[in-house]
Motif scaffolding. Structure first.
Motif, short mmCIF file in Angstrom:
data_model
loop_
_atom_site.label_atom_id
_atom_site.label_comp_id
_atom_site.label_asym_id
_atom_site.label_seq_id
_atom_site.Cartn_x
_atom_site.Cartn_y
_atom_site.Cartn_z
N PRO A 1 0.86 -1.23 0.23
CA PRO A 1 -0.02 0.00 0.01
C PRO A 1 0.95 1.07 0.14
O PRO A 1 1.92 1.25 0.64
CB PRO A 1 -0.86 -0.12 1.37
N LYS A 2 0.25 2.37 -0.52
CA LYS A 2 0.95 3.69 -0.76
C LYS A 2 0.82 4.06 0.82
O LYS A 2 1.73 5.01 1.55
CB LYS A 2 0.19 4.64 -1.45
N ILE A 3 -0.20 4.01 1.52
CA ILE A 3 -0.38 4.65 2.86
C ILE A 3 -0.86 3.56 3.68
O ILE A 3 -1.93 2.60 3.53
CB ILE A 3 -1.65 5.57 2.73
N LEU A 4 -0.39 3.27 5.01
CA LEU A 4 -0.83 2.43 6.06
C LEU A 4 -1.06 3.04 7.27
O LEU A 4 -0.41 3.85 7.67
CB LEU A 4 0.46 1.36 6.31
N ILE A 5 -2.41 3.01 7.78
CA ILE A 5 -3.00 3.33 8.75
C ILE A 5 -2.89 2.52 10.16
O ILE A 5 -3.60 1.29 9.89
CB ILE A 5 -4.50 3.86 8.45
N ASN B 1 8.78 1.86 1.22
CA ASN B 1 8.58 3.23 1.04
C ASN B 1 7.22 3.52 1.23
O ASN B 1 6.48 4.20 0.52
CB ASN B 1 9.14 3.69 -0.36
N THR B 2 6.77 3.04 2.46
CA THR B 2 5.17 3.24 2.69
C THR B 2 4.90 4.63 3.48
O THR B 2 5.84 4.93 4.43
CB THR B 2 4.71 2.05 3.31
N THR B 3 3.83 5.31 3.41
CA THR B 3 3.59 6.24 4.22
C THR B 3 2.77 5.80 5.42
O THR B 3 1.82 4.94 5.06
CB THR B 3 2.75 7.49 3.38
N VAL B 4 2.98 6.31 6.58
CA VAL B 4 2.45 5.78 7.70
C VAL B 4 1.63 6.89 8.41
O VAL B 4 2.13 7.82 8.82
CB VAL B 4 3.41 4.88 8.77
N ILE B 5 0.25 6.53 8.78
CA ILE B 5 -0.48 7.42 9.63
C ILE B 5 -0.57 6.54 11.11
O ILE B 5 -1.31 5.36 10.82
CB ILE B 5 -1.75 7.71 9.11
N LEU B 6 -0.30 7.02 12.01
CA LEU B 6 0.00 6.31 13.50
C LEU B 6 -1.19 6.88 14.07
O LEU B 6 -0.73 8.16 14.50
CB LEU B 6 1.32 6.39 13.95
N ILE B 7 -1.80 6.25 14.70
CA ILE B 7 -2.82 6.66 15.71
C ILE B 7 -2.70 6.19 17.11
O ILE B 7 -2.52 4.83 17.21
CB ILE B 7 -4.22 6.32 15.39
N THR B 8 -2.50 7.01 18.05
CA THR B 8 -2.08 6.37 19.43
C THR B 8 -2.21 7.56 20.66
O THR B 8 -2.22 8.86 20.31
CB THR B 8 -0.47 5.92 19.38
N HIS B 9 -2.07 7.21 21.75
CA HIS B 9 -2.24 8.11 22.79
C HIS B 9 -0.88 7.84 23.38
O HIS B 9 -0.60 8.57 24.63
CB HIS B 9 -3.47 7.88 23.85
#
Length: 325
Positions: free
Chosen positions: A179-183, A211-219
């Protein structure tokens, strides 16, 4: 300037419940650049997961995406993901934009072995010739995510694996179609500290390889410090601050960001008692007027109660939504 791969503008999500309309996300805007790790942080219930799911229309009833746009810069040009029909968005979801959900137990089907579930992700999106080819690539993926004895593990069902192994399978499934973007939605929440470190190291390694863009959701601010290039801090469904990891940790501007960082224990200093942000998260059926943080803010003025602060650039790449600036 880096090239954005995702441009989120004015994203608004409401949930229509019997108690009233929950204004979960209000006018959220941010950019995600190619190849970076972009972290969405904030306390539980601030809207991080709802934002990530809204990007590919994964909001279920009684929720509804009220307005906004999500421009994905694909190889074929820019696409507004919120204007696609179900068939069109399914072509992108799981292929160009993949998810790692926070609970690996809920992400895997107990009726199928893990090899089948990894292969299925490739067969559905036609990235392999047939099921035989899918199983062959599934074995390679298990090796890539460092699962021991992958030849026998590929036949295992989820209940035969530990939490850390299941999370590796979920990460592998997310990466099947390059994937281009990994959430990644809180990918280490259910894991112990040593396995957390292994998973984070694995994600960094795979990000570089693919070479993936990562959107990381965390607290977890420790995870953010380890992983993120840029950070967006959310509070009560709105963006409070955006900046590079260095800007946010070294020079936090928003009072909420400052409070969040003061609440993180520092092993290098002796503290009798950690600071806490007074008050509680507001009811989003009837959110406070003006700035949603003003009832808990030590610097609140009269204007904070009446006018919603705009997200303004205070220094290069550092944005804050606060009347103090």
């Amino acid at each position: 300037m880096p090239e954005p791969i995702l441009e989120v503008r004015d994203l608004t999500v409401h949930f229509y419940t019997y108690a009233g309309v929950v204004k979960a996300i209000e006018s959220v805007s941010f950019d995600v650049y190619k190849g970076e790790t972009f972290a969405l942080v904030g306390e539980t219930g601030c809207g991080k997961s709802v934002t990530s799911r809204a990007l590919t229309q994964l909001i279920e009833s009684p929720g509804r995406i009220v307005k906004g746009s999500v421009i994905y810069h694909s190889d074929n040009g820019p696409i507004d993901l919120l204007k696609l029909n179900e068939e069109e968005i399914r072509e992108i979801r799981g292929k160009d934009i993949a998810y790692i959900f926070q609970d690996p137990h809920a992400s895997l089907d107990p009726l199928y072995n893990v090899g089948y579930q990894i292969a299925e992700a490739m067969v559905v999106h036609n990235t392999v010739k047939d099921w035989k080819d899918g199983f062959k690539k599934a074995l390679d993926i298990l090796k890539r995510v460092l699962i021991p004895d992958p030849e026998s593990r590929i036949k295992n069902y989820p209940h035969e694996m530990s939490g850390g192994m299941k999370q590796r399978v979920v990460i592998g499934t997310g990466l099947t179609n390059n994937p281009k973007i990994l959430i990644a939605d809180e990918p280490t929440t259910a894991l112990d500290v040593t396995v957390q470190a292994q998973i984070l190291e694995l994600m960094n390694k795979l990000k570089r390889e693919y070479n993936t863009t990562v959107i990381l959701i965390t607290h977890n601010m420790g995870v953010v410090a380890e992983m993120a290039d840029r950070i967006a801090v959310m509070y009560a469904g709105k963006i409070a601050e955006i900046g590079t990891a260095k800007q946010i940790f070294k020079n936090p501007l928003h009072p909420y960001t400052q409070g969040l960082l003061r609440a993180v224990p520092n092993p290098m200093t002796k503290i009798e008692r950690l600071e806490a942000i007074p008050g509680t998260v507001p009811n989003l059926i009837k959110p406070p007027g003006g700035c949603r943080f003003h009832p808990r803010c030590p610097f609140a003025k009269e204007i904070c109660k009446q006018k919603v602060p705009e997200l303004k650039e205070v220094e290069d790449g550092h944005f804050v939504a606060c009347h103090l600036y």
